[in-house]
Design an enzyme around this catalytic site. Structure first.
Site, mmCIF file in Angstrom:
data_model
loop_
_atom_site.group_PDB
_atom_site.id
_atom_site.type_symbol
_atom_site.label_atom_id
_atom_site.label_comp_id
_atom_site.label_asym_id
_atom_site.label_seq_id
_atom_site.Cartn_x
_atom_site.Cartn_y
_atom_site.Cartn_z
ATOM 1 N N ARG A 133 -11.658 2.355 1.583
ATOM 2 C CA ARG A 133 -10.302 2.779 1.175
ATOM 3 C C ARG A 133 -9.712 3.748 2.197
ATOM 4 N NH1 ARG A 133 -11.702 5.046 -4.591
ATOM 5 N NH2 ARG A 133 -9.506 5.649 -4.757
ATOM 6 N N ARG B 100 2.458 0.946 0.713
ATOM 7 C CA ARG B 100 1.189 1.157 1.411
ATOM 8 C C ARG B 100 1.141 0.429 2.737
ATOM 9 N NH1 ARG B 100 -2.130 2.502 -3.418
ATOM 10 N NH2 ARG B 100 -4.099 3.135 -2.532
ATOM 11 N N ARG C 81 -14.733 5.005 -12.658
ATOM 12 C CA ARG C 81 -13.750 4.141 -11.979
ATOM 13 C C ARG C 81 -14.456 3.328 -10.901
ATOM 14 N NH1 ARG C 81 -7.841 5.839 -9.391
ATOM 15 N NH2 ARG C 81 -8.207 4.603 -7.515
ATOM 16 N N LYS D 85 -2.154 12.122 -5.862
ATOM 17 C CA LYS D 85 -0.862 11.480 -6.166
ATOM 18 C C LYS D 85 -0.653 11.349 -7.673
ATOM 19 C CE LYS D 85 -1.843 7.718 -3.725
ATOM 20 N NZ LYS D 85 -3.184 8.070 -3.178
ATOM 21 N N ARG E 140 -15.051 12.007 -9.560
ATOM 22 C CA ARG E 140 -14.362 11.214 -10.585
ATOM 23 C C ARG E 140 -15.179 9.965 -10.940
ATOM 24 N NH1 ARG E 140 -8.562 9.193 -9.218
ATOM 25 N NH2 ARG E 140 -9.832 8.226 -7.613
HETATM 26 P P1 AP5 Z 1 -5.728 11.742 -8.164
HETATM 27 O O1 AP5 Z 1 -4.567 12.519 -8.660
HETATM 28 O O2 AP5 Z 1 -6.241 10.622 -8.976
HETATM 29 O O3 AP5 Z 1 -5.445 11.247 -6.668
HETATM 30 P P2 AP5 Z 1 -4.755 9.916 -6.177
HETATM 31 O O4 AP5 Z 1 -4.123 10.238 -4.859
HETATM 32 O O5 AP5 Z 1 -3.913 9.327 -7.245
HETATM 33 O O6 AP5 Z 1 -6.076 9.067 -5.917
HETATM 34 P P3 AP5 Z 1 -6.380 7.548 -6.222
HETATM 35 O O7 AP5 Z 1 -7.854 7.426 -6.075
HETATM 36 O O8 AP5 Z 1 -5.746 7.087 -7.461
HETATM 37 O O9 AP5 Z 1 -5.667 6.922 -4.972
HETATM 38 P P4 AP5 Z 1 -5.680 5.495 -4.424
HETATM 39 O O10 AP5 Z 1 -4.488 5.483 -3.574
HETATM 40 O O11 AP5 Z 1 -6.948 5.125 -3.751
HETATM 41 O O12 AP5 Z 1 -5.678 4.575 -5.717
HETATM 42 P P5 AP5 Z 1 -4.618 3.595 -6.363
HETATM 43 O O13 AP5 Z 1 -4.894 3.584 -7.775
HETATM 44 O O14 AP5 Z 1 -3.264 3.862 -5.869
HETATM 45 O O15 AP5 Z 1 -6.909 12.793 -7.858
HETATM 46 C C1 AP5 Z 1 -8.185 12.343 -7.452
HETATM 47 C C2 AP5 Z 1 -9.251 13.216 -8.127
HETATM 48 O O16 AP5 Z 1 -9.140 14.562 -7.648
HETATM 49 C C3 AP5 Z 1 -9.098 13.318 -9.659
HETATM 50 O O17 AP5 Z 1 -10.354 13.392 -10.241
HETATM 51 C C4 AP5 Z 1 -8.300 14.622 -9.862
HETATM 52 O O18 AP5 Z 1 -8.579 15.227 -11.093
HETATM 53 C C5 AP5 Z 1 -8.797 15.473 -8.697
HETATM 54 N N1 AP5 Z 1 -7.773 16.361 -8.155
HETATM 55 C C6 AP5 Z 1 -6.429 16.093 -8.021
HETATM 56 N N2 AP5 Z 1 -5.793 17.136 -7.449
HETATM 57 C C7 AP5 Z 1 -6.755 18.086 -7.217
HETATM 58 C C8 AP5 Z 1 -6.705 19.392 -6.620
HETATM 59 N N3 AP5 Z 1 -5.563 19.913 -6.166
HETATM 60 N N4 AP5 Z 1 -7.875 20.072 -6.530
HETATM 61 C C9 AP5 Z 1 -9.057 19.542 -6.967
HETATM 62 N N5 AP5 Z 1 -9.160 18.307 -7.547
HETATM 63 C C10 AP5 Z 1 -8.007 17.588 -7.658
HETATM 64 O O19 AP5 Z 1 -5.081 2.201 -5.730
HETATM 65 C C11 AP5 Z 1 -6.322 1.617 -6.022
HETATM 66 C C12 AP5 Z 1 -6.428 0.265 -5.345
HETATM 67 O O20 AP5 Z 1 -5.433 -0.630 -5.885
HETATM 68 C C13 AP5 Z 1 -6.205 0.236 -3.835
HETATM 69 O O21 AP5 Z 1 -7.375 0.525 -3.115
HETATM 70 C C14 AP5 Z 1 -5.723 -1.202 -3.630
HETATM 71 O O22 AP5 Z 1 -6.815 -2.091 -3.646
HETATM 72 C C15 AP5 Z 1 -4.886 -1.465 -4.867
HETATM 73 N N6 AP5 Z 1 -3.462 -1.118 -4.681
HETATM 74 C C16 AP5 Z 1 -2.763 -0.173 -5.377
HETATM 75 N N7 AP5 Z 1 -1.486 -0.116 -4.948
HETATM 76 C C17 AP5 Z 1 -1.389 -1.039 -3.966
HETATM 77 C C18 AP5 Z 1 -0.326 -1.439 -3.102
HETATM 78 N N8 AP5 Z 1 0.897 -0.870 -3.170
HETATM 79 N N9 AP5 Z 1 -0.576 -2.426 -2.190
HETATM 80 C C19 AP5 Z 1 -1.774 -3.019 -2.118
HETATM 81 N N10 AP5 Z 1 -2.834 -2.683 -2.898
HETATM 82 C C20 AP5 Z 1 -2.637 -1.697 -3.812
HETATM 83 MG MG MG Z 2 -3.912 7.505 -8.330
#
Ligand code: AP5
Ligand code: MG
Length: 195
Positions: free
Chosen positions: A145, A89, A134, A14, A128
Site C-alpha cells: 500500500r 488516488r 482489518r 484521513k 489497528r
Molecule cells: P485512519 O484515520 O484510519 O487513517 P486513514 O488515512 O484513513 O488510513 P486508511 O488505512 O484507511 O488509508 P488507506 O488509504 O490505505 O485506506 P482506504 O480505506 O482508503 O487512521 C489509521 C489508524 O491510526 C487508526 O487506527 C487511527 O485510530 C489511528 N490514528 C489516526 N490519527 C492518529 C493520530 N493523530 N495519532 C495516533 N493515531 C492516529 O483504501 C483501502 C484500499 O481500498 C486501497 O488500498 C485500495 O485497494 C482500495 N481503494 C480505496 N479507494 C480507492 C481509489 N480511489 N482507487 C483505487 N482503489 C481504492
Molecule cells: Mg481510511
C-alpha cells in the site's frame, strides 16, 4: 458546495480527521475505502473484485472507482459539500473529479495533505490490524500500500499544488492537535458551520 479532499498515505489519519470535519462543518463524507469494504461485506460482484486488489494493497481500477464516485455524488447533490477520503488516488481520478464537479458548477476548494512519516504509518496500521482485524493491515499488504501510494498517488500533490489548492498539515501530533491545524485551514477558507 464546499468540497474538500483529505489526502495522505495509508494510515495518515484521513478517516479519523474526516469524522471530526463532518461534525464541525457538516460535510458529506465519501470514503471510497469504506464503500468498497461495504461491498465486500455484501459479497457483491464489485466487492469480490475489489477484495482481490485490496488484499494485495493494489488500487482498484480507475473505471470502477470513477463510476462509484459519480453515483455517490449524484445521489447526494443536496449536500452542503463533500469530504473526499481516499479519492482521488491517481491522476486519472483527479482529472475525473475536476470534470465531475465542474459539470455541476462546483469545484474542490482545498486538498488537506496529512504528513506522517513512514515508521509511524506502519505502527498505526499494525496496531489497528491487531485491534480490528482489518484485512489489509498486515505487514505484507501495508508495504505494498505504501509503495503504491508513493508511485501512483503522491504525484497528485503536484497536480493540486499547481492549482494552489494543496495545504500540508503535520499529521503526527495527537488527533485533536491535527484537527486544530485542519480547522485553521478550513476556517481561513471561510468555512463556517451553518447548522
Ligand atoms: P485512519 O484515520 O484510519 O487513517 P486513514 O488515512 O484513513 O488510513 P486508511 O488505512 O484507511 O488509508 P488507506 O488509504 O490505505 O485506506 P482506504 O480505506 O482508503 O487512521 C489509521 C489508524 O491510526 C487508526 O487506527 C487511527 O485510530 C489511528 N490514528 C489516526 N490519527 C492518529 C493520530 N493523530 N495519532 C495516533 N493515531 C492516529 O483504501 C483501502 C484500499 O481500498 C486501497 O488500498 C485500495 O485497494 C482500495 N481503494 C480505496 N479507494 C480507492 C481509489 N480511489 N482507487 C483505487 N482503489 C481504492
Ligand atoms: Mg481510511
Amino acid at each position: 458546495m464546499l468540497n474538500v479532499v483529505i489526502f495522505g498515505a495509508p494510515g495518515s489519519g484521513k478517516g479519523t480527521q474526516s469524522e471530526l470535519i463532518i461534525r464541525k462543518y457538516g460535510l458529506f463524507h465519501i470514503s471510497t475505502g469504506d464503500i468498497l469494504r461495504a461491498e465486500i461485506e455484501k459479497h457483491s460482484e464489485l466487492g469480490t473484485t475489489a477484495d482481490m486488489y485490496i488484499k494485495e494493497g493494489k488500487l482498484v481500477p480507475d473505471q470502477f472507482m470513477i463510476e462509484i464516485l459519480t453515483q455517490t455524488i449524484e445521489a447526494n447533490l443536496t449536500a452542503k459539500g463533500f469530504i473526499f477520503d481516499g479519492f482521488p488516488r491517481t491522476l486519472a481520478q483527479g482529472e475525473a473529479l475536476e470534470n465531475l464537479l465542474r459539470e455541476r458548477n462546483t469545484n474542490v476548494v482545498a486538498v488537506l495533505n496529512l504528513d506522517v512519516e513512514e515508521d509511524e504509518l506502519v505502527k498505526r496500521m499494525l496496531n489497528r490490524g491487531k485491534e480490528t482485524g482489518r484485512s489489509d493491515d498486515n505487514l505484507y499488504t501495508i508495504k505494498n500500500r505504501l509503495n503504491v501510494y508513493n508511485i501512483q498517488t503522491e504525484p497528485l500533490k503536484t497536480f493540486y499544488r499547481k492549482k494552489g489548492k494543496l495545504f500540508s498539515i503535520k499529521g503526527k501530533d495527537d488527533v485533536n492537535e491535527v484537527f486544530e491545524s485542519v480547522s485553521e485551514v478550513l476556517d481561513r477558507l471561510a468555512f463556517k458551520t451553518r447548522k
